[in-house]
Design a protein around this motif. Sequence first.
Motif, PDB file in Angstrom:
ATOM      1  N   ILE A 258       0.822  -1.220   0.000  1.00 25.71           N
ATOM      2  CA  ILE A 258       0.000   0.000   0.000  1.00 25.71           C
ATOM      3  C   ILE A 258       0.852   1.264   0.000  1.00 25.71           C
ATOM      4  CG2 ILE A 258      -2.137  -0.901   1.015  1.00 25.71           C
ATOM      5  CD1 ILE A 258      -1.017   0.209   3.732  1.00 25.71           C
ATOM      6  N   ARG A 259       2.126   1.138   0.375  1.00 25.09           N
ATOM      7  CA  ARG A 259       2.959   2.341   0.443  1.00 25.09           C
ATOM      8  C   ARG A 259       3.602   2.684  -0.902  1.00 25.09           C
ATOM      9  NH1 ARG A 259       4.092  -0.105   5.253  1.00 25.09           N
ATOM     10  NH2 ARG A 259       6.051  -0.967   4.534  1.00 25.09           N
ATOM     11  N   ALA A 260       3.938   1.689  -1.702  1.00 27.34           N
ATOM     12  CA  ALA A 260       4.616   1.968  -2.984  1.00 27.34           C
ATOM     13  C   ALA A 260       4.638   0.719  -3.850  1.00 27.34           C
ATOM     14  CB  ALA A 260       6.049   2.428  -2.723  1.00 27.34           C
ATOM     15  N   THR A 261       4.874   0.958  -5.149  1.00 26.33           N
ATOM     16  CA  THR A 261       5.017  -0.191  -6.054  1.00 26.33           C
ATOM     17  C   THR A 261       6.473  -0.681  -6.007  1.00 26.33           C
ATOM     18  OG1 THR A 261       5.676   1.188  -7.913  1.00 26.33           O
ATOM     19  CG2 THR A 261       3.313   0.751  -7.670  1.00 26.33           C
ATOM     20  N   ALA A 262       6.656  -1.907  -6.472  1.00 24.92           N
ATOM     21  CA  ALA A 262       8.010  -2.474  -6.504  1.00 24.92           C
ATOM     22  C   ALA A 262       8.892  -1.642  -7.433  1.00 24.92           C
ATOM     23  CB  ALA A 262       7.946  -3.926  -6.979  1.00 24.92           C
ATOM     24  N   GLU A 263       8.348  -1.209  -8.580  1.00 24.53           N
ATOM     25  CA  GLU A 263       9.162  -0.464  -9.546  1.00 24.53           C
ATOM     26  C   GLU A 263       9.612   0.874  -8.958  1.00 24.53           C
ATOM     27  OE1 GLU A 263      10.821  -1.392 -11.978  1.00 24.53           O
ATOM     28  OE2 GLU A 263      11.495   0.632 -12.449  1.00 24.53           O
ATOM     29  N   TYR A 264       8.705   1.534  -8.241  1.00 25.38           N
ATOM     30  CA  TYR A 264       9.071   2.810  -7.614  1.00 25.38           C
ATOM     31  C   TYR A 264      10.192   2.579  -6.599  1.00 25.38           C
ATOM     32  CZ  TYR A 264       8.756   7.058  -4.833  1.00 25.38           C
ATOM     33  OH  TYR A 264       9.060   8.210  -4.151  1.00 25.38           O
ATOM     34  N   ARG A 265      10.076   1.512  -5.825  1.00 25.32           N
ATOM     35  CA  ARG A 265      11.111   1.221  -4.819  1.00 25.32           C
ATOM     36  C   ARG A 265      12.464   0.931  -5.484  1.00 25.32           C
ATOM     37  NH1 ARG A 265       6.837  -1.352  -1.308  1.00 25.32           N
ATOM     38  NH2 ARG A 265       7.147  -0.354   0.703  1.00 25.32           N
ATOM     39  N   ARG A 266      12.409   0.248  -6.639  1.00 27.62           N
ATOM     40  CA  ARG A 266      13.645  -0.073  -7.354  1.00 27.62           C
ATOM     41  C   ARG A 266      14.333   1.224  -7.817  1.00 27.62           C
ATOM     42  NH1 ARG A 266      11.234  -3.899 -10.478  1.00 27.62           N
ATOM     43  NH2 ARG A 266      11.494  -5.598  -9.013  1.00 27.62           N
ATOM     44  N   MET A 267      13.533   2.115  -8.350  1.00 24.87           N
ATOM     45  CA  MET A 267      14.083   3.391  -8.847  1.00 24.87           C
ATOM     46  C   MET A 267      14.630   4.212  -7.669  1.00 24.87           C
ATOM     47  SD  MET A 267      11.885   6.345 -10.704  1.00 24.87           S
ATOM     48  CE  MET A 267      11.224   6.892  -9.141  1.00 24.87           C
ATOM     49  N   LEU A 268      13.864   4.228  -6.586  1.00 26.19           N
ATOM     50  CA  LEU A 268      14.266   4.993  -5.397  1.00 26.19           C
ATOM     51  C   LEU A 268      15.582   4.465  -4.823  1.00 26.19           C
ATOM     52  CD1 LEU A 268      13.047   7.244  -3.701  1.00 26.19           C
ATOM     53  CD2 LEU A 268      11.837   5.511  -2.362  1.00 26.19           C
ATOM     54  N   SER A 269      15.718   3.154  -4.769  1.00 28.31           N
ATOM     55  CA  SER A 269      16.943   2.551  -4.209  1.00 28.31           C
ATOM     56  C   SER A 269      18.158   3.042  -4.974  1.00 28.31           C
ATOM     57  CB  SER A 269      16.898   1.025  -4.304  1.00 28.31           C
ATOM     58  OG  SER A 269      15.760   0.551  -3.668  1.00 28.31           O
ATOM     59  N   ALA A 270      18.047   3.100  -6.304  1.00 35.42           N
ATOM     60  CA  ALA A 270      19.166   3.566  -7.115  1.00 35.42           C
ATOM     61  C   ALA A 270      19.373   5.065  -6.925  1.00 35.42           C
ATOM     62  CB  ALA A 270      18.907   3.240  -8.585  1.00 35.42           C
ATOM     63  N   ASN A 271      18.269   5.819  -6.912  1.00 31.42           N
ATOM     64  CA  ASN A 271      18.399   7.285  -6.829  1.00 31.42           C
ATOM     65  C   ASN A 271      18.938   7.752  -5.485  1.00 31.42           C
ATOM     66  OD1 ASN A 271      17.533   7.469  -9.392  1.00 31.42           O
ATOM     67  ND2 ASN A 271      15.496   8.265  -8.938  1.00 31.42           N
ATOM     68  N   LEU A 272      18.645   7.011  -4.420  1.00 22.36           N
ATOM     69  CA  LEU A 272      19.145   7.420  -3.102  1.00 22.36           C
ATOM     70  C   LEU A 272      20.666   7.501  -3.092  1.00 22.36           C
ATOM     71  CD1 LEU A 272      16.795   5.521  -0.610  1.00 22.36           C
ATOM     72  CD2 LEU A 272      17.124   7.990  -0.765  1.00 22.36           C
ATOM     73  N   LEU A 273      21.297   6.684  -3.951  1.00 20.85           N
ATOM     74  CA  LEU A 273      22.761   6.692  -4.024  1.00 20.85           C
ATOM     75  C   LEU A 273      23.304   8.046  -4.475  1.00 20.85           C
ATOM     76  CD1 LEU A 273      24.022   3.407  -5.701  1.00 20.85           C
ATOM     77  CD2 LEU A 273      24.472   4.219  -3.385  1.00 20.85           C
TER      78      LEU A 273
END
Length: 279
Positions: A258-273
């Motif tokens: 309910i908090r986010a999609t898997a794809e959004y989390r994947r993109m976020l993980s990379a962008n946090l770097l």
Amino acid sequence: MSAVFFPESLEACFDLRRQYGDALIMAGGTDLLVAERKTGSGGRPLVCLERIAALRQIAPGTDGGIVIGAAAPLSAVIRHPLVAERYPLLAMAAATVGGPAIRNMATIGGNICTASPAGDCLPPLYLLEARLELSDGENRRRVPVEAFITGPKKTVLSAGELLTAVHLPPPGEFAIRHFEKVGRRNALAVAVASLAALVRLDEGNRVAEARLAWGSVGPCVVRCPEAEARLTGRPLSEASLREAGEAVRRAVRPIDDIRATAEYRRMLSANLLLRLETP
Ligand SMILES: Cc1cc2nc3c(=O)[nH]c(=O)nc-3n(C[C@H](O)[C@H](O)[C@H](O)COP(=O)(O)OP(=O)(O)OC[C@H]3O[C@@H](n4cnc5c(N)ncnc54)[C@H](O)[C@@H]3O)c2cc1C
């Protein structure tokens, strides 16, 4: 109503566990009581850890590191001068757990034993090479945090065992100590994704060592040795971080919820770097 016990020593606590094999352990209760409200304890006795002084101590370790009692509240961990000075990564992460009232109740041991993929203290503890002390009152063993958690809500704690302390070895000399959590709201929000990073730089400002860990994007904390290797020997530039980010996108195993999609989390993980870029 179930019986509630407040032992004042570890011995009394283990005695109660032997006497009431089905007893539930409660530290701050911020996870346990929420879960119990949903599922019901079926009248199981409750053994509370809050009055056991030995479990609340925070002290220097004999190896030059630190020993944090499992029932130390997160607010005490954050405030402790040794943690603030030498392990700021842990303090940064603990400071993002819930609001002040939650941090006064919630303990570091509870955060670990809940074994939630979103447990905010976990990514720093992985990078700081935490060893967890487990005891059943007779035998003691130490387990690396990454071996302790085997899946969401799953640990190697056996019946009758308690997490008694968290041992952190002396911290290394890291120029970059970074923790960032992305949630849907700032306060009281469970992480959509988080990144903990420790980076050692050489004289030429190139990466000598990178330790990276992500929360909330897999069943357990995710390390990405490929991303760490891609950064090593290079400056922390947008180009190197984007390359490492590609490896991260492949390594994480997020879910849709309910908090986010898997794809959004994947993109976020990379962008946090990209936050690690040095001028
Ligand atoms: C409003 C709210 C907001 C929250 N926000 C966050 C957040 O932002 N980030 C986050 O990470 N968490 C969050 N949480 C979850 C929770 O606060 C933390 O995981 C907290 O650290 C749990 O600690 P506790 O002492 O309250 O654990 P408890 O609830 O007492 O225990 C949790 C589990 O661990 C077991 N346990 C506890 N201590 C021991 C021990 N020493 N040995 C063996 N087993 C043990 C218990 O039996 C239970 O199964 C939130 C909770 C609430 C209610």
